[in-house]
Write an enzyme that holds these catalytic residues in place. Structure first.
Site, PDB file in Angstrom:
ATOM      1  N   ARG A 117       7.918 -10.384  -4.277  1.00  0.00           N
ATOM      2  CA  ARG A 117       6.429 -10.265  -4.866  1.00  0.00           C
ATOM      3  C   ARG A 117       6.071 -11.512  -5.179  1.00  0.00           C
ATOM      4  O   ARG A 117       6.692 -12.488  -5.058  1.00  0.00           O
ATOM      5  CB  ARG A 117       6.878  -9.163  -6.074  1.00  0.00           C
ATOM      6  CG  ARG A 117       7.579 -10.018  -7.300  1.00  0.00           C
ATOM      7  CD  ARG A 117       7.998  -9.080  -8.354  1.00  0.00           C
ATOM      8  NE  ARG A 117       6.830  -8.364  -8.966  1.00  0.00           N
ATOM      9  CZ  ARG A 117       6.654  -7.293  -9.225  1.00  0.00           C
ATOM     10  NH1 ARG A 117       7.327  -6.155  -8.385  1.00  0.00           N
ATOM     11  NH2 ARG A 117       5.885  -6.715  -9.781  1.00  0.00           N
ATOM     12  N   LYS A 172       1.629  -5.478 -14.924  1.00  0.00           N
ATOM     13  CA  LYS A 172       0.916  -4.489 -15.469  1.00  0.00           C
ATOM     14  C   LYS A 172       1.206  -4.453 -17.121  1.00  0.00           C
ATOM     15  O   LYS A 172       0.120  -4.216 -17.933  1.00  0.00           O
ATOM     16  CB  LYS A 172       0.786  -3.253 -15.168  1.00  0.00           C
ATOM     17  CG  LYS A 172       0.039  -3.057 -13.976  1.00  0.00           C
ATOM     18  CD  LYS A 172       0.045  -1.795 -13.327  1.00  0.00           C
ATOM     19  CE  LYS A 172       1.054  -1.447 -12.303  1.00  0.00           C
ATOM     20  NZ  LYS A 172       1.247  -0.051 -11.726  1.00  0.00           N
ATOM     21  N   GLU A 219       1.390   3.011  -8.884  1.00  0.00           N
ATOM     22  CA  GLU A 219       1.427   3.979  -9.964  1.00  0.00           C
ATOM     23  C   GLU A 219       0.198   3.846 -10.660  1.00  0.00           C
ATOM     24  O   GLU A 219      -0.428   2.733 -11.118  1.00  0.00           O
ATOM     25  CB  GLU A 219       2.572   3.632 -10.894  1.00  0.00           C
ATOM     26  CG  GLU A 219       2.664   4.708 -11.851  1.00  0.00           C
ATOM     27  CD  GLU A 219       4.025   4.322 -12.842  1.00  0.00           C
ATOM     28  OE1 GLU A 219       4.668   3.189 -12.487  1.00  0.00           O
ATOM     29  OE2 GLU A 219       4.077   5.162 -13.592  1.00  0.00           O
TER      30      GLU A 219
END
Ligand code: ATP
Ligand code: MG
Length: 566
Positions: free
Chosen positions: A262, A272, A37
C-alpha cells in the site's frame, strides 16, 4: 525513503497479466475490480489501487468493476457511496454499467454458505465471541476445537436458517468454516463466515439480520463477477490461503489474488480510521478540507486528476512496503500545472510603493505573457500607475549581504514594467514599521529591459494599487509535523502532539491584478513567484473568489533526489 526515478516504474502485476495473456490462462479475458468499503472518503492510497485496477484493465482491453464492499451495515453510509463514485469519475475512470455491491449477492452468498454446511465444511458455533477468541490460540500455540464443531449437517442447516430468521440475539452464535484449528495461519482456524447483526443496511434495509464477514464475502463476490485478477494490498497476503480454500470448497470460478504494497506518504495519514478522527475531532473542516489527503480534499486544493495519475504511474507497484515523499506528489502536480495554468501577478502581503517621478492620475497598459511555457496562451494587458503594491518580503530597509531585492538605493526590475530605484521610506511614527516605499523609475526601461544593457539582480511581481482587486487567499502546510507516519496502520490515541498547528494561514486584503475579479470557481492560476492557486468551489461567492494555494513553486523533490544520490 525509497528513491524513485521520474520515469514510469516497473509493475509486477502488469507482467503477471501479460504472461496470462500469452498462455491463454483466462481465455484472453482481463477482469479486475476496485472494491472500496463505503465507510469513508477515498484517499490518495485508494487512487493507487484505482489506477492499478482500472489502468491495467484498460491497458489489456479488459474491464474493471466498481464494487462496494458493503458487508458491515453499522459503518456504511450512502454519502460515502456517492463520494466514492464522484472521486473515481473525477480521476478519469469509467465502470460503465458495472456498479456492483456485495449486498447484491447476499442471497447467493447465503446459498454458498448452505452449500458448505451440506459439504460438512461449515458449522454453527454457539461459543461466545470471547470464547472463540480464547479457543483460537496464538501464533505460537495451536487453537482448540469448539465443542459445537461436530454438529450434524442437519442440525447446522436448521440453526443457520434460524439465525437468518432472527430467532437468536446478536452474539448467540456464528457460522464458521471448518478448516483447521491447528493451522499455523490464524486465518485458517475456523474463521467466522456469518454473524448476527440487527442493523439496517443502506441497501437491503431490514431484510437480513445476519451478515457475511469480509473473508467470506470478498472472494465469492470476485468469483460471481468472473474476476480474473483480484488485486489487493499486502495485509491480505495471509488471507490468501482462506480466499483459495473457500473457492476450492465451493468449486466455483477461482480468480487469482495478487497483493501489492500500500501507499504510505510522508507528512500525512492514510487510513480511514485516522481520517475520520481528523474530521470528527475538528482538526479539519471536513473530508474535503484542502489539507486532507482525500481525493475530495486534493481536488479542492487544486490537484488535477492527471497529476495524481502520473504520480501513481511513477511510484510503480511493488511488494515491499515503503513510504513515498510528499515532494514527489507535489512534483507531479507542478509538472502538470506548469504547462496549463495561466500566470498572473498577485501580492499576498502588500507594501505600497509610490513612484515619485511617475505622473499622477495616469494609467498605462503593459503587455504581460500568460505562460512562457506555451506561447499559444497569448498575452494580456495589465495596468501600471504611480502607486503599486509589492510583497512586504521583497523589501528590507537594512538588508543582509545576500538580499538582492528592493532596499534603499537599490534598483530592481518590476516584471513586464520598469526598473525602479528605492529613494526613501515612510514609517509609522509609533511602531517604526515601514508603511510606504518611495521610488523613482527609469522611463527608458519600459517592458523590463534597459537599453544601455545594465543589469539588476531581482525581478519583482507587483500590482497597480488603484485597480487592484482585493481577495482572500489561503496558504496550506502539511497536516503532520513528522516526516513519516511512525505508526502507519496502527491506531494513535493522540493527534495533538503530531498535528502541525500552522497547517492553515488565511490572508485577507491580498492585492490581485484586476483581471482576477472574473476568476470562477475551480479556475487555476500561477501567481508569479508564489505558487499555484485554485479558486475554492465551496467558499467562493460571485465576485468574491477565495484562492487556495495548491502548491508552492519550490521543487524540493529535485533536492531530495540529489541528496539520496550523494
Ligand atoms: P483504510 O486502511 O484507509 O481504511 P481500506 O483498505 O480499509 O483502507 P477499502 O475501502 O477496503 O479501504 O479499500 C479499497 C481498496 O483500496 C482495497 O483494495 C485496498 O487494498 C485499497 N487501498 C486502501 N488503502 C490503500 C493504500 N494506502 N494504498 C494502496 N491501496 C490501498
Ligand atoms: Mg478495508
Amino acid at each position: 525513503m525509497a528513491s524513485i526515478d521520474l520515469k514510469p516504474a516497473s509493475n509486477f502485476i502488469r507482467n503477471i497479466i501479460a504472461e496470462d495473456q500469452e498462455t491463454g490462462k483466462w481465455d484472453g479475458r482481463v477482469q479486475t475490480r476496485f472494491p472500496p468499503e463505503p465507510n469513508g472518503y477515498l484517499h490518495i492510497g485508494h487512487a493507487k489501487s484505482i489506477c492499478i485496477n482500472f489502468g491495467l484493465a484498460a491497458e489489456f482491453k479488459g474491464r474493471c468493476n466498481l464494487r462496494f464492499d458493503d458487508t458491515n451495515p453499522t459503518k456504511e453510509e450512502q454519502e460515502y457511496v456517492e463520494s466514492i463514485k464522484a472521486d473515481v469519475r473525477w480521476l478519469g475512470f469509467d465502470w460503465e454499467d458495472r456498479e456492483f455491491y456485495a449486498s447484491d449477492y447476499f442471497d447467493t452468498l447465503y446459498a454458498f454458505a448452505v452449500d458448505l454446511i451440506e459439504k460438512g465444511k461449515a458449522y454453527v458455533d454457539s461459543l461466545s465471541a470471547e470464547e472463540i477468541r480464547s479457543y483460537r490460540g496464538t501464533l505460537t500455540e495451536p487453537g482448540r476445537e469448539s465443542p459445537y464443531r461436530n454438529r450434524t449437517v442437519a442440525e447446522n442447516r436448521d440453526l443457520f436458517e434460524r439465525m437468518r430468521n432472527g430467532e437468536f440475539p446478536a452474539g448467540e452464535c456464528v457460522l464458521r468454516a471448518k478448516i483447521d484449528m491447528a493451522s499455523p495461519n490464524l486465518n485458517m482456524r475456523d474463521p467466522v463466515m456469518y454473524r448476527i447483526l440487527f442493523a439496517s443496511h443502506h441497501r437491503t434495509g431490514d431484510k437480513w439480520c445476519i451478515y457475511p464477514t469480509y473473508d467470506f464475502a470478498h472472494g465469492q463476490c470476485d468469483s460471481i463477477e468472473g474476476i480474473t485478477h483480484s488485486i489487493c494490498t499486502l495485509e491480505f497476503e495471509d488471507h490468501r490461503p482462506l480466499y483459495d480454500w473457500f473457492l476450492d470448497a465451493l468449486e466455483i470460478h477461482h480468480p487469482r489474488q495478487i497483493e501489492f504494497a500500500r501507499l504510505n506518504l510522508t507528512r500525512t495519514v492514510l487510513s480511514k480510521r485516522k481520517l475520520i478522527r481528523l474530521v470528527e475531532e475538528g482538526y479539519v473542516t471536513g473530508w474535503d478540507d484542502p489539507r486532507m489527503p482525500t481525493l475530495s480534499g486534493l481536488r479542492r486544493r487544486g490537484y488535477t486528476p492527471q497529476a495524481i495519475r502520473n504520480f501513481c504511474e511513477r511510484i510503480g507497484v511493488a511488494r515491499r512496503d515503503s513510504t513515498v515523499d510528499m515532494a514527489l506528489l507535489e512534483y507531479c502536480l507542478r509538472e502538470d500545472l506548469n504547462r496549463t495554468a495561466p500566470r498572473v501577478m498577485a501580492v499576498l502581503r502588500p507594501l505600497k510603493v509610490v513612484i515619485e517621478n511617475y505622473p499622477e492620475n495616469h494609467t498605462e497598459m503593459l503587455k504581460a505573457v500568460n505562460n512562457p511555457e506555451d506561447p499559444g496562451m497569448g498575452t494580456r494587458q495589465v495596468p501600471f500607475s504611480r502607486e503599486i503594491y509589492i510583497e512586504r518580503g521583497d523589501f528590507m530597509e537594512d538588508p543582509p549581504k545576500k538580499f538582492f531585492r528592493l532596499s534603499p538605493g537599490r534598483e530592481v526590475r518590476l516584471r513586464y514594467a520598469y526598473f525602479i530605484t528605492c529613494v526613501g521610506v515612510v514609517k509609522d511614527e509609533k511602531t517604526g514599521e515601514v508603511k510606504e516605499v518611495r521610488c523613482t523609475y527609469d522611463p527608458a526601461t519600459r517592458g523590463g529591459d534597459a537599453p544601455d544593457g545594465r543589469k539588476v539582480k531581482a525581478t519583482l511581481h507587483w500590482v497597480s494599487a488603484p485597480q487592484a482587486f482585493d481577495a482572500k487567499v489561503r496558504l496550506y502546510d502539511y497536516l503532520l509535523n513528522e516526516t513519516s507516519e511512525p505508526d502507519a496502520g496502527k491506531d494513535t490515541p493522540e493527534f495533538k502532539e503530531r498535528i502541525n498547528p500552522d497547517s492553515l494561514t488565511v490572508l485577507s486584503g491580498c492585492k490581485l491584478e484586476p483581471g482576477l475579479a472574473g476568476a470562477l470557481p475551480e479556475n487555476r492560476y500561477q501567481f508569479e513567484r508564489l505558487g499555484y492557486f485554485f479558486v475554492d468551489p465551496v467558499d467562493s461567492a460571485p465576485g468574491a473568489p477565495v484562492f487556495n494555494r495548491t502548491v508552492t513553486l519550490r521543487d524540493t523533490w529535485a533536492k531530495i533526489q540529489k541528496q539520496s544520490r550523494g
